[in-house]
Design a protein around this motif. Sequence first.
Motif: not given
Length: 381
Positions: A53-55, A90-93, A98-102, A145-147
């Motif tokens: 949804a962040s896209v 499944i590949v999420f984009v 958003s990817m970090n939170r998810r 840096v966050t990741g």
Amino acid sequence: MMRPFIATLLLCGLAMARVSAGTPISINARDTDLSDVIGLIARQSGLNIVADASVKPRRITFRLHDVDTDVALATLAQAYDLQTHRDGNIVFVGDAASMNRRFGGINSTSIALHNAKPSEAIKELKGAIPEASIVADDRSNTVVVTGNAELLATARALVSSVDQPGRQVMFEVRVTDVKPVDDSANVGIQFGGTGFGAGAVAQFPFAITKSTLAINAQINALVQNGHAQILATPRIATLNNREATLLVGETYPIVTVNQQSGFPTVTNVNVGVQLRVTPTIGDDGVITAEIHPEYSEIIGFNATFPIIANRKVDATLRVRDGETIVLGGLFQDTSSETISKLPFLGDIPILGQFFKNKATARQRDEVVFLITPHILEPPSP
């Protein structure tokens, strides 16, 4: 009997998935929504790709020819500041935050910088690290840096490569106003061994010589004999690929009034010796210098506005450490005529010539810039 059959079906499904993922695909999307481009990659590759949804909706142009699906996804993510995460088949984009939170496993760390400015360092990392994952803090001279662990390791390595002590160049500058002995004399300094032959500076717009001591000795001799005047002898240092400027003189404010609004406008004009220089140090130690010397002086006034005579030159030269750049040819030739006479008697036709005195004067000079660069090596840790 059923178990071997089911196992065989699973192996065939995995093999088909691998073929789909590795099959080259071609994308030719023009002014297409980003989510539609992600869906197009999914249809062509046969992979399950989900746009988070962040896209955000935005129109893009994206063209690739015969590339692997993973390469297509990585290129799309890098171009539009996205991240991908594979969860099973499944590949999420989505964007980095958003990817970090998810998907968790996310940490933040501060990396201290010792030489580079954080806001400038992250500009160098643009494209290699998602912009949403790195933040500059100039106050504490750190980047945050966050990741995940892989991203943090990549960021540390890249920041370390950027945060290197920059090499510096110090320029010794000597500005001389040289006058000829008489009208028939050459204006300039005689020198040799420059690679351009021997002669006056006036004969060449520039020269490069290793005979720094010889040139300075000739200038000193001209000064002692009254044929030269030292205008300025500044020194200026700057980092590699950074412009340095200096002014040895004065700044004159010029006030003009807008005829319509009536409000005054102040324009500052620099008068004196000015220099702008940008050095670039090559791997072979040769310095490429972009030099913009200028000499200006006020020669009169028109009402309240100064009349400024300006002499300047722009040059880009290659010079070795310790060699001297000689920039000449900045001439000024002034002729004047002064008439003095006795009142009334000097105005009598014919006879008035006996009561007049006419004096003519001619002044020629040349401004010469001597610029010697020296590489300043950073101190050893």
